[in-house]
Write a protein that holds these residues in place. Structure first.
Motif, PDB file in Angstrom:
ATOM      1  N   ARG A  15      51.281  24.593  81.588  1.00 10.78           N
ATOM      2  CA  ARG A  15      50.460  25.766  81.931  1.00 10.78           C
ATOM      3  C   ARG A  15      50.987  27.023  81.223  1.00 10.78           C
ATOM      4  O   ARG A  15      50.208  27.867  80.784  1.00 10.78           O
ATOM      5  CB  ARG A  15      50.508  25.958  83.454  1.00 10.78           C
ATOM      6  CG  ARG A  15      49.473  26.936  83.930  1.00 10.78           C
ATOM      7  CD  ARG A  15      49.582  27.253  85.414  1.00 10.78           C
ATOM      8  NE  ARG A  15      48.488  28.115  85.810  1.00 10.78           N
ATOM      9  CZ  ARG A  15      48.488  28.865  86.905  1.00 10.78           C
ATOM     10  NH1 ARG A  15      49.507  28.823  87.749  1.00 10.78           N
ATOM     11  NH2 ARG A  15      47.465  29.662  87.175  1.00 10.78           N
ATOM     12  N   LYS A  18      49.936  27.015  77.614  1.00 12.79           N
ATOM     13  CA  LYS A  18      48.520  27.393  77.495  1.00 12.79           C
ATOM     14  C   LYS A  18      48.364  28.913  77.624  1.00 12.79           C
ATOM     15  O   LYS A  18      47.604  29.534  76.877  1.00 12.79           O
ATOM     16  CB  LYS A  18      47.699  26.671  78.567  1.00 12.79           C
ATOM     17  CG  LYS A  18      47.566  25.178  78.317  1.00 12.79           C
ATOM     18  CD  LYS A  18      46.798  24.484  79.430  1.00 12.79           C
ATOM     19  CE  LYS A  18      46.703  22.989  79.173  1.00 12.79           C
ATOM     20  NZ  LYS A  18      45.968  22.276  80.244  1.00 12.79           N
ATOM     21  N   GLN A  19      49.073  29.497  78.570  1.00 14.80           N
ATOM     22  CA  GLN A  19      48.993  30.947  78.731  1.00 14.80           C
ATOM     23  C   GLN A  19      49.497  31.648  77.462  1.00 14.80           C
ATOM     24  O   GLN A  19      48.915  32.643  77.008  1.00 14.80           O
ATOM     25  CB  GLN A  19      49.782  31.395  79.965  1.00 14.80           C
ATOM     26  CG  GLN A  19      49.813  32.907  80.170  1.00 14.80           C
ATOM     27  CD  GLN A  19      48.425  33.545  80.225  1.00 14.80           C
ATOM     28  OE1 GLN A  19      47.464  32.959  80.716  1.00 14.80           O
ATOM     29  NE2 GLN A  19      48.293  34.745  79.666  1.00 14.80           N
ATOM     30  N   ILE A  22      46.736  31.428  74.862  1.00  6.86           N
ATOM     31  CA  ILE A  22      45.628  32.338  75.181  1.00  6.86           C
ATOM     32  C   ILE A  22      46.018  33.789  74.884  1.00  6.86           C
ATOM     33  O   ILE A  22      45.269  34.528  74.238  1.00  6.86           O
ATOM     34  CB  ILE A  22      45.214  32.153  76.670  1.00  6.86           C
ATOM     35  CG1 ILE A  22      44.474  30.823  76.823  1.00  6.86           C
ATOM     36  CG2 ILE A  22      44.394  33.326  77.164  1.00  6.86           C
ATOM     37  CD1 ILE A  22      44.292  30.367  78.261  1.00  6.86           C
TER      38      ILE A  22
ATOM     39  N   GLN B  58      44.670  33.497  81.616  1.00  6.19           N
ATOM     40  CA  GLN B  58      44.040  32.270  82.099  1.00  6.19           C
ATOM     41  C   GLN B  58      43.101  32.594  83.256  1.00  6.19           C
ATOM     42  O   GLN B  58      43.437  33.400  84.137  1.00  6.19           O
ATOM     43  CB  GLN B  58      45.118  31.296  82.596  1.00  6.19           C
ATOM     44  CG  GLN B  58      45.739  30.458  81.468  1.00  6.19           C
ATOM     45  CD  GLN B  58      46.922  29.669  81.931  1.00  6.19           C
ATOM     46  OE1 GLN B  58      47.784  30.224  82.617  1.00  6.19           O
ATOM     47  NE2 GLN B  58      47.004  28.406  81.555  1.00  6.19           N
ATOM     48  N   VAL B  59      41.957  31.939  83.300  1.00  7.18           N
ATOM     49  CA  VAL B  59      41.026  32.172  84.396  1.00  7.18           C
ATOM     50  C   VAL B  59      41.666  31.765  85.728  1.00  7.18           C
ATOM     51  O   VAL B  59      41.423  32.402  86.757  1.00  7.18           O
ATOM     52  CB  VAL B  59      39.703  31.417  84.153  1.00  7.18           C
ATOM     53  CG1 VAL B  59      38.794  31.496  85.362  1.00  7.18           C
ATOM     54  CG2 VAL B  59      38.994  32.000  82.930  1.00  7.18           C
ATOM     55  N   SER B  60      42.523  30.740  85.712  1.00  7.45           N
ATOM     56  CA  SER B  60      43.204  30.345  86.961  1.00  7.45           C
ATOM     57  C   SER B  60      44.033  31.503  87.523  1.00  7.45           C
ATOM     58  O   SER B  60      44.102  31.703  88.740  1.00  7.45           O
ATOM     59  CB  SER B  60      44.097  29.115  86.717  1.00  7.45           C
ATOM     60  OG  SER B  60      45.012  29.374  85.675  1.00  7.45           O
ATOM     61  N   VAL B  61      44.639  32.272  86.651  1.00  6.52           N
ATOM     62  CA  VAL B  61      45.412  33.441  87.081  1.00  6.52           C
ATOM     63  C   VAL B  61      44.476  34.535  87.588  1.00  6.52           C
ATOM     64  O   VAL B  61      44.721  35.160  88.633  1.00  6.52           O
ATOM     65  CB  VAL B  61      46.288  33.960  85.912  1.00  6.52           C
ATOM     66  CG1 VAL B  61      46.949  35.289  86.270  1.00  6.52           C
ATOM     67  CG2 VAL B  61      47.333  32.917  85.529  1.00  6.52           C
ATOM     68  N   LEU B  62      43.380  34.743  86.874  1.00  4.48           N
ATOM     69  CA  LEU B  62      42.396  35.745  87.309  1.00  4.48           C
ATOM     70  C   LEU B  62      41.862  35.395  88.702  1.00  4.48           C
ATOM     71  O   LEU B  62      41.728  36.262  89.568  1.00  4.48           O
ATOM     72  CB  LEU B  62      41.231  35.811  86.303  1.00  4.48           C
ATOM     73  CG  LEU B  62      41.585  36.338  84.907  1.00  4.48           C
ATOM     74  CD1 LEU B  62      40.389  36.199  83.965  1.00  4.48           C
ATOM     75  CD2 LEU B  62      42.032  37.797  84.960  1.00  4.48           C
ATOM     76  N   GLU B  64      43.381  33.654  91.043  1.00  4.34           N
ATOM     77  CA  GLU B  64      44.449  33.914  92.025  1.00  4.34           C
ATOM     78  C   GLU B  64      44.525  35.392  92.399  1.00  4.34           C
ATOM     79  O   GLU B  64      44.916  35.752  93.503  1.00  4.34           O
ATOM     80  CB  GLU B  64      45.800  33.451  91.456  1.00  4.34           C
ATOM     81  CG  GLU B  64      45.966  31.922  91.429  1.00  4.34           C
ATOM     82  CD  GLU B  64      47.105  31.454  90.524  1.00  4.34           C
ATOM     83  OE1 GLU B  64      47.153  30.247  90.198  1.00  4.34           O
ATOM     84  OE2 GLU B  64      47.940  32.300  90.144  1.00  4.34           O
TER      85      GLU B  64
ATOM     86  N   MET C   1      32.241  32.385  83.145  1.00  3.31           N
ATOM     87  CA  MET C   1      32.653  32.445  81.760  1.00  3.31           C
ATOM     88  C   MET C   1      31.929  31.403  80.932  1.00  3.31           C
ATOM     89  O   MET C   1      32.570  30.557  80.312  1.00  3.31           O
ATOM     90  CB  MET C   1      34.161  32.170  81.666  1.00  3.31           C
ATOM     91  CG  MET C   1      35.006  33.393  81.861  1.00  3.31           C
ATOM     92  SD  MET C   1      35.338  33.699  83.574  1.00  3.31           S
ATOM     93  CE  MET C   1      36.329  35.205  83.427  1.00  3.31           C
TER      94      MET C   1
END
Lengths: 72, 72, 72, 72, 72, 72
Positions: A15, A18-19, A22, B58-62, B64, C1
């Motif tokens: 993860r 990936k960050q 990005i 990351q959208v997962s972070v957004l 959260e 998105m």
């Protein structure tokens, strides 16, 4: 309005990596093209080793032969 | 001969919503371009939240942080 | 998105038709998935007739034979 | 420097069939374009039946109706 | 075996900027994933302003209204 | 329902070569996966040499240095 697709083999990308990808790509686009990051989308797609072919062979077969994609 | 790829984040898109997207896009192409639906293919690709980046995050972070992509 | 790519053969698609496709797809995504249009990007890619193959033949050849992609 | 993406519905494609596709496409590119296979990458992407639409219908629905994509 | 596609609007991207993008993305992939650059391919695709839609509008229309994608 | 995208550098690919690629890929898919050719679409996309990067360099620069992609 950039859109970036990154395709890599699925071999334990974390993860955090990936960050980093990005963040790195978005910063690069912003720096080189002066684009608003709010308009930049990055999509990472991991591909199974059976599904990527290189030089006519499945990467899964190449890996079994001990051939990696690592930087020497 | 149209081909349409729809990439969305994987956040509970149902089978019915996918059918609505496929039907809606095909009808749109038929109406606007007068194309034979028999020649129109639509592919939906759901992307994991760790794999989609927006504005460098990351959208997962957004998610959260409570930031959604919903229409206000 | 969401990100949507529309590939069609280059056969006189007008600016207005492109706008109709962009508007139509964005509205569809908003309606079905409740997505913020500010996060929806649509890219149209026109493909030369020599570059699209269908049933093993170039579309340019099919057109020379009088075979169209029009809705009957 | 060719890159080839093959998208097919996920319907039991075997590892051997994937290898045949990778080998076959790479050989074809080498033969027709005289490209170095070391520069040719092939990626196979299997699409779930709910995620592929044809003629406005999900392939999963077409399959339930007994409609296949097999060569007659 | 990474493959990266960068899609941007066609708005005067120079050869030097393209080289910076290619070099920057390849370096990033090498640094984060430790991949051999000899296996990394980057493809830049410029999209006409009539062919990119954002928030339901053609970018060409947005530009006529004075709305840019520049970083503020 | 296969869809195949072939990306190659724009270096004088002829109409006949494109037809050979389209025919060859479609036959391969039919033979290996037993798919109906009427459901198989092939799209060829030629990429300018400034727009393809390999090992961190533009292909146009590699060509100026005399480095080709030809099979040895």
């Amino acid at each position: 309005m950039p859109y970036i697709k990154i395709e890599v083999t699925r071999e334990g990308v974390t993860r955090e990596q990936k960050q980093d990808l990005i963040k790195g790509v978005t910063d690069l686009i912003t720096r080189v093209l002066n684009k608003d990051p709010q308009l930049t989308h990055v999509v990472i797609q991991e591909i199974e080793l059976d599904d990527w072919g290189y030089a006519g062979e499945q990467v899964s077969v190449l890996r079994e032969k001990g051939i990696t994609a690592e930087k020497k």
